[in-house]
Design an enzyme around this catalytic site. Structure first.
Site, PDB file in Angstrom:
ATOM      1  CG  ASP A  13      -1.876  -1.204   1.205  1.00 37.83           C
ATOM      2  OD1 ASP A  13      -2.259  -1.655   0.114  1.00 37.83           O
ATOM      3  OD2 ASP A  13      -2.194  -1.704   2.298  1.00 37.83           O
ATOM      4  CE  LYS A  16       2.358  -2.534  -4.289  1.00 39.10           C
ATOM      5  NZ  LYS A  16       2.051  -2.084  -2.916  1.00 39.10           N
ATOM      6  N   GLY A  40      -4.649  -4.357  -3.658  1.00 36.67           N
ATOM      7  CA  GLY A  40      -5.606  -3.324  -4.034  1.00 36.67           C
ATOM      8  C   GLY A  40      -4.796  -2.120  -4.458  1.00 36.67           C
ATOM      9  CG  HIS A  41      -2.066  -2.153  -6.995  1.00 36.05           C
ATOM     10  ND1 HIS A  41      -1.123  -2.646  -7.855  1.00 36.05           N
ATOM     11  CD2 HIS A  41      -1.807  -2.703  -5.779  1.00 36.05           C
ATOM     12  CE1 HIS A  41      -0.323  -3.474  -7.181  1.00 36.05           C
ATOM     13  NE2 HIS A  41      -0.725  -3.527  -5.925  1.00 36.05           N
ATOM     14  CD  GLN A 225       0.688  -8.912  -2.438  1.00 34.64           C
ATOM     15  OE1 GLN A 225       1.340  -9.588  -3.218  1.00 34.64           O
ATOM     16  NE2 GLN A 225      -0.579  -8.613  -2.668  1.00 34.64           N
TER      17      GLN A 225
HETATM   18  P1  GDP Z   1      -0.804   0.285  -3.546  1.00 36.52           P
HETATM   19  O1  GDP Z   1      -1.406  -0.990  -3.064  1.00 36.52           O
HETATM   20  O2  GDP Z   1       0.662   0.345  -3.298  1.00 36.52           O
HETATM   21  O3  GDP Z   1      -1.142   0.586  -4.969  1.00 36.52           O
HETATM   22  O4  GDP Z   1      -1.444   1.426  -2.662  1.00 36.52           O
HETATM   23  P2  GDP Z   1      -3.016   1.598  -2.273  1.00 36.52           P
HETATM   24  O5  GDP Z   1      -3.739   2.047  -3.470  1.00 36.52           O
HETATM   25  O6  GDP Z   1      -3.512   0.386  -1.589  1.00 36.52           O
HETATM   26  O7  GDP Z   1      -2.922   2.706  -1.156  1.00 36.52           O
HETATM   27  C1  GDP Z   1      -2.433   3.975  -1.418  1.00 36.52           C
HETATM   28  C2  GDP Z   1      -3.541   4.987  -1.088  1.00 36.52           C
HETATM   29  O8  GDP Z   1      -2.988   6.286  -1.023  1.00 36.52           O
HETATM   30  C3  GDP Z   1      -4.602   5.061  -2.152  1.00 36.52           C
HETATM   31  O9  GDP Z   1      -5.808   5.436  -1.539  1.00 36.52           O
HETATM   32  C4  GDP Z   1      -4.112   6.172  -3.067  1.00 36.52           C
HETATM   33  O10 GDP Z   1      -5.156   6.799  -3.788  1.00 36.52           O
HETATM   34  C5  GDP Z   1      -3.509   7.102  -2.075  1.00 36.52           C
HETATM   35  N1  GDP Z   1      -2.350   7.886  -2.536  1.00 36.52           N
HETATM   36  C6  GDP Z   1      -1.359   7.528  -3.386  1.00 36.52           C
HETATM   37  N2  GDP Z   1      -0.421   8.498  -3.451  1.00 36.52           N
HETATM   38  C7  GDP Z   1      -0.819   9.486  -2.613  1.00 36.52           C
HETATM   39  C8  GDP Z   1      -0.259  10.729  -2.213  1.00 36.52           C
HETATM   40  O11 GDP Z   1       0.825  11.126  -2.619  1.00 36.52           O
HETATM   41  N3  GDP Z   1      -0.970  11.459  -1.283  1.00 36.52           N
HETATM   42  C9  GDP Z   1      -2.156  11.037  -0.790  1.00 36.52           C
HETATM   43  N4  GDP Z   1      -2.761  11.804   0.106  1.00 36.52           N
HETATM   44  N5  GDP Z   1      -2.713   9.874  -1.149  1.00 36.52           N
HETATM   45  C10 GDP Z   1      -2.053   9.092  -2.039  1.00 36.52           C
HETATM   46  P1  IMO Z   2      -0.980  -4.225  -2.183  1.00 35.46           P
HETATM   47  O1  IMO Z   2      -0.534  -4.783  -3.509  1.00 35.46           O
HETATM   48  C1  IMO Z   2      -1.044  -4.628   2.159  1.00 35.46           C
HETATM   49  C2  IMO Z   2      -1.084  -8.713   3.760  1.00 35.46           C
HETATM   50  C3  IMO Z   2      -2.311  -9.181   4.504  1.00 35.46           C
HETATM   51  C4  IMO Z   2      -1.677 -10.135   5.500  1.00 35.46           C
HETATM   52  C5  IMO Z   2      -0.554 -10.770   4.686  1.00 35.46           C
HETATM   53  C6  IMO Z   2      -0.883 -12.121   4.099  1.00 35.46           C
HETATM   54  O2  IMO Z   2      -2.266  -3.502  -2.231  1.00 35.46           O
HETATM   55  O3  IMO Z   2       0.130  -3.463  -1.549  1.00 35.46           O
HETATM   56  P2  IMO Z   2      -2.437 -12.849   2.062  1.00 35.46           P
HETATM   57  O4  IMO Z   2      -3.898 -12.667   1.839  1.00 35.46           O
HETATM   58  O5  IMO Z   2      -1.568 -12.254   1.025  1.00 35.46           O
HETATM   59  O6  IMO Z   2      -2.065 -14.291   2.341  1.00 35.46           O
HETATM   60  O7  IMO Z   2      -2.151 -12.077   3.449  1.00 35.46           O
HETATM   61  O8  IMO Z   2      -0.263  -9.863   3.645  1.00 35.46           O
HETATM   62  N1  IMO Z   2      -1.321  -8.192   2.394  1.00 35.46           N
HETATM   63  C7  IMO Z   2      -1.257  -6.899   2.057  1.00 35.46           C
HETATM   64  N2  IMO Z   2      -1.070  -5.800   2.819  1.00 35.46           N
HETATM   65  N3  IMO Z   2      -1.170  -4.507   0.820  1.00 35.46           N
HETATM   66  C8  IMO Z   2      -1.318  -5.604   0.032  1.00 35.46           C
HETATM   67  O9  IMO Z   2      -1.295  -5.548  -1.302  1.00 35.46           O
HETATM   68  C9  IMO Z   2      -1.419  -6.867   0.651  1.00 35.46           C
HETATM   69  N4  IMO Z   2      -1.594  -8.119   0.206  1.00 35.46           N
HETATM   70  C10 IMO Z   2      -1.513  -8.917   1.278  1.00 35.46           C
HETATM   71  O10 IMO Z   2      -2.975  -8.119   5.127  1.00 35.46           O
HETATM   72  O11 IMO Z   2      -1.092  -9.407   6.555  1.00 35.46           O
HETATM   73 MG    MG Z   3      -2.954  -1.654  -1.802  1.00 35.87          MG
END
Ligand code: GDP
Ligand code: IMO
Ligand code: MG
Length: 426
Positions: A13, A16, A40-41, A225
């Site tokens: 998170d 990416k 979840g991206h 991840q």
């Molecule tokens: P990922 O799994 O690495 O793709 O990240 P996620 O999408 O799960 O979580 C990142 C969260 O931060 C999402 O809600 C994005 O929309 C948000 N986000 C990404 N870059 C920024 C930033 O520079 N500032 C803020 N405030 N939010 C951001």
């Molecule tokens: P993105 O790509 C954050 C965590 C779960 C748990 C551990 C193992 O959005 O960054 P799993 O279901 O993979 O066997 O769970 O990994 N986890 C993540 N945490 N971002 C993710 O993906 C994750 N995918 C798995 O919360 O701790």
């Molecule tokens: Mg994510």
């Protein structure tokens, strides 16, 4: 002309999705190389927010081929829902390709995932319960069913029969679940999925990517991840069941290491973690809650609140080394805009008072370590509209310089908001 890996440097998170979408504009191909719908991206384009779980974050550009590589595990129902959501919002997604060698998640994988978590009780990993781990177990145990198998009904039935017998026994006898599987119903369901996604499937996916490399195309390999969730290099066993690190891009896309030019580490300006497991710089209490609210730190997949903490240079250096990071994308700097004091963990100290600079190799030793913090003055200024690095507040630049110095890697971009345009390139 370049092949770039995008890798999470923390516990996932990091942003990416946003960074991949941003760079995808200038790419020919984006490949997701591991994980499944545990990911979840998020991509924010204007007022629209998209949450992608399986489809690469380059999908918003029609001219960019988006590939789900062999290293990904696919829950076809989730993939189809994701495609439908894109269609409803006006995106054709005809630029999607799926490796026939990617493994398929079945209902028994989800059941085993949940049953294991239930039985573990206090030792719970806090998985996403999407069946990811059990599906990878079958892959490595050579029991798995791959996307390509769904198009050979006889072979598919044979493999499914064995799996249903084995998993049914395991779930009933070991986990005490009252469960029986209906092979005909599962066959019908999955043959339907196979029919639905047929046009996206490629039979020589590594060949497709290899050809693009030969033609000197620009390619992004998108990780899911993060480094600390890597099954080998993360906080095992509180990890996911794949290799999110840059090396995983080679196996998960079928690309040799010599073809990789750049490894871009995505780094959140602080740290978050979902699920259980060690988190040395976790901020407990009110401050942690405030950071979660400001950063909107709730899981994009499960909606669970993310644990929040200070930037951790021990984790950062570990990520820089195991991924051979060449550049950093620092995200969510804006979330710290009204933080008067910001802490940075520069090392750990063990219980004997030794300074620990390398990430501990065992959780037992990690438990004996405490973070050593340096404190910085915040900048107390809105950064969300800034376009140029030079216009960032002096204290923000100081903070960024410190992160880069601790990582030993230069910064390529700084993100100051979720929207596509909120980015500062250095
Ligand atoms: P990922 O799994 O690495 O793709 O990240 P996620 O999408 O799960 O979580 C990142 C969260 O931060 C999402 O809600 C994005 O929309 C948000 N986000 C990404 N870059 C920024 C930033 O520079 N500032 C803020 N405030 N939010 C951001
Ligand atoms: P993105 O790509 C954050 C965590 C779960 C748990 C551990 C193992 O959005 O960054 P799993 O279901 O993979 O066997 O769970 O990994 N986890 C993540 N945490 N971002 C993710 O993906 C994750 N995918 C798995 O919360 O701790
Ligand atoms: Mg994510």
């Amino acid at each position: 002309m370049t092949v770039t890996v995008i890798v999470g440097t923390q516990w996932g998170d990091e942003g990416k999705g946003k960074i991949t979408d941003l760079l995808a504009r200038d790419m020919d191909m984006v490949v997701r190389y591991q994980g499944g719908n545990n990911a979840g991206h998020t991509v924010v384009i204007g007022k629209e927010t998209f949450k992608l779980h399986l489809i690469p974050s380059g999908i918003f550009y029609d001219n960019v081929l988006c590939v789900i590589g062999n290293g990904v595990v696919i829950d076809p129902a989730v993939l189809i829902t994701e495609l439908e959501t894109l269609h409803e919002r006006g995106l054709k997604a005809d630029n999607l390709r799926i490796s026939s060698q990617a493994h398929v998640i079945f209902p028994y994988h989800r059941k085993i995932d949940a049953a294991q978590e239930k039985k573990r009780e206090a030792g719970r990993i806090g998985t996403t319960c999407r069946g990811i781990g059990p599906c990878y177990v079958d892959k490595f145990n050579r029991r798995g069913i791959r996307i390509g198998d769904l198009y050979n009904e006889k072979l598919f039935r044979e493999k499914l029969e064995w799996n249903l017998e084995e998993k049914g026994f395991q779930l009933r006898e070991f986990y005490g679940e009252k469960i029986t599987f209906d092979i005909e119903a599962i066959m019908e369901e999955y043959l339907g999925y196979a029919h639905n996604i047929r046009k996206y499937v490629v039979w020589d996916c590594s060949g497709l990517i290899g050809e693009a490399i030969e033609k000197k195309k620009d390619i992004l390999l998108e990780g899911a991840q993060g480094t600390m969730l890597d099954v080998d290099h993360g906080t095992y066993p509180f990890v996911t069941s794949s290799n999110p690190i840059a090396g995983g891009a080679c196996t998960g896309a079928g690309v040799g290491p010599k073809n990789i030019d750049d490894v871009l580490g995505v780094v959140k300006a602080y740290v978050t973690r979902v699920g259980s497991g060690p988190f040395p710089t976790e901020i407990e209490g009110k401050l942690g809650d405030e950071l979660r609210e400001k950063g909107g730190e709730y899981g994009a997949t499960t909606g669970r609140p993310r644990r929040c903490g200070w930037f951790d240079a021990v984790v950062m250096k570990h990520a820089a080394r195991v991924n051979s990071l060449t550049q950093l994308a620092i995200t969510k700097l804006d979330v710290l805009d009204d933080m008067p004091k910001i802490k940075v963990c520069v090392a750990y100290k063990d219980k004997k008072g030794n300074l620990v600079k390398n990430f501990p190799g065992t959780l037992e030793y990690l438990a004996e370590c405490q973070p050593v913090y340096e404190e910085y003055d915040g900048w107390m200024q809105d950064t969300t509209k800034i376009k140029d690095y030079k216009d960032l507040p002096a204290n923000a630049k100081k903070y960024l310089d410190k992160l880069s110095e601790l990582a030993g890697v230069r910064i390529y971009m700084v993100s100051i908001g979720a929207e596509r345009g909120q980015i500062i390139k250095l």
